[in-house]
Design an enzyme around this catalytic site. Structure first.
Site, mmCIF file in Angstrom:
data_model
loop_
_atom_site.group_PDB
_atom_site.id
_atom_site.type_symbol
_atom_site.label_atom_id
_atom_site.label_comp_id
_atom_site.label_asym_id
_atom_site.label_seq_id
_atom_site.Cartn_x
_atom_site.Cartn_y
_atom_site.Cartn_z
ATOM 1 C CD GLU A 80 -2.830 1.422 0.435
ATOM 2 O OE1 GLU A 80 -3.807 2.098 0.751
ATOM 3 O OE2 GLU A 80 -2.734 0.871 -0.677
ATOM 4 C CG ASP A 108 -3.876 -2.940 2.261
ATOM 5 O OD1 ASP A 108 -3.875 -2.105 1.332
ATOM 6 O OD2 ASP A 108 -4.909 -3.317 2.841
#
Length: 252
Positions: A80, A108
């Site tokens: 992310e 992420d």
């Protein structure tokens, strides 16, 4: 809300959030609630990775001193915060190296200890509802899901919370602080309710005056997680900037 975000979060987190929104044609100055949500999500991802390493035996350890140790490897790879092209490059590299199944959606984080991708969620609603939405979207048992709320609740795949209790408590405390700071400035209701958000947007457009009472001083804390954003895409100047300490909302 925009002024609050710029005061509350590290400038590099703000910059990453702005780039992410612009990549999808969104304006941080208009969609301020989304701006705040993205910054919050980014910070949680960084905090998730903070201080967690893998030693030479492959065991997960927590090191908070910040002393360099060549035998230690960051436990989590932060995906992310990167632009989509580079994020997929990192994901492909991990898959080729570890042999794990490539996810359909960008996750992420990657956990090198458990050898799995992680999807982090931060919700203003009930955690179980948001968890089910995430699971239904991802539709993969290979990606681990971990949801946090602003009320201190959390939910994770098979009740496996990955991190130790203290590390998770730091994240929950930060989220609760953000909620309290928003509430003290009359921003929380609009952050939670779409209808209230529209009303707040109209109000903000009428008045461009800066939000009263914003802190002018903030505390500093170095985040080791920012170092993990180095591979493949950053020059030395940007890396140094990313190593700057997190800025937090001033505690009352």
């Amino acid at each position: 809300m925009e002024d609050f975000v710029r005061q509350c979060f590290n400038p590099m987190i703000v910059e990453l959030a702005e780039k992410a929104m612009k990549e999808y044609g969104e304006d941080p100055k208009i969609e301020t609630n989304k701006f705040a949500a993205i910054c919050t999500h980014l910070e949680v991802c960084f905090m998730y990775s903070d201080f967690h390493f893998i030693d030479e035996r492959g065991e997960s350890i927590i090191v908070e001193s910040g002393d360099p140790n060549a035998l230690l490897k960051h436990r989590f790879e932060i995906i992310e915060g990167r632009d989509r092209t580079m994020a997929w490059t990192v994901v492909n590299s991990i898959c080729n190296t570890t042999g794990v199944e490539k996810p359909k959606f960008l996750p992420d984080l990657y956990d090198y200890k458990e050898n799995r991708f992680i999807e982090i969620g931060v919700t203003r609603r009930e955690v179980h509802i948001y968890y089910l939405e995430k699971a239904n979207k991802i539709k993969s048992e290979k990606t681990h899901i971990h949801i946090f709320s602003f009320t201190g609740e959390e939910m994770a795949t098979k009740a496996d919370y990955t991190l130790d209790e203290e590390s998770r408590a730091r994240i929950k405390t930060r989220l609760f602080t953000i909620r309290q700071e928003m509430a003290s400035r009359g921003l929380w209701d609009s952050f939670v309710s779409p209808k209230e958000a529209k009303r707040q947007l109209k109000k903000d457009l009428k008045s461009q005056e800066p939000c009263a009472g914003l802190p002018t001083k903030v505390s500093h804390r170095t985040s080791p997680a920012l170092k993990t954003l180095e591979p493949m895409w950053m020059d030395s100047n940007r890396t140094a900037a990313l190593r700057a300490s997190f800025l937090k909302c001033q505690k009352k």
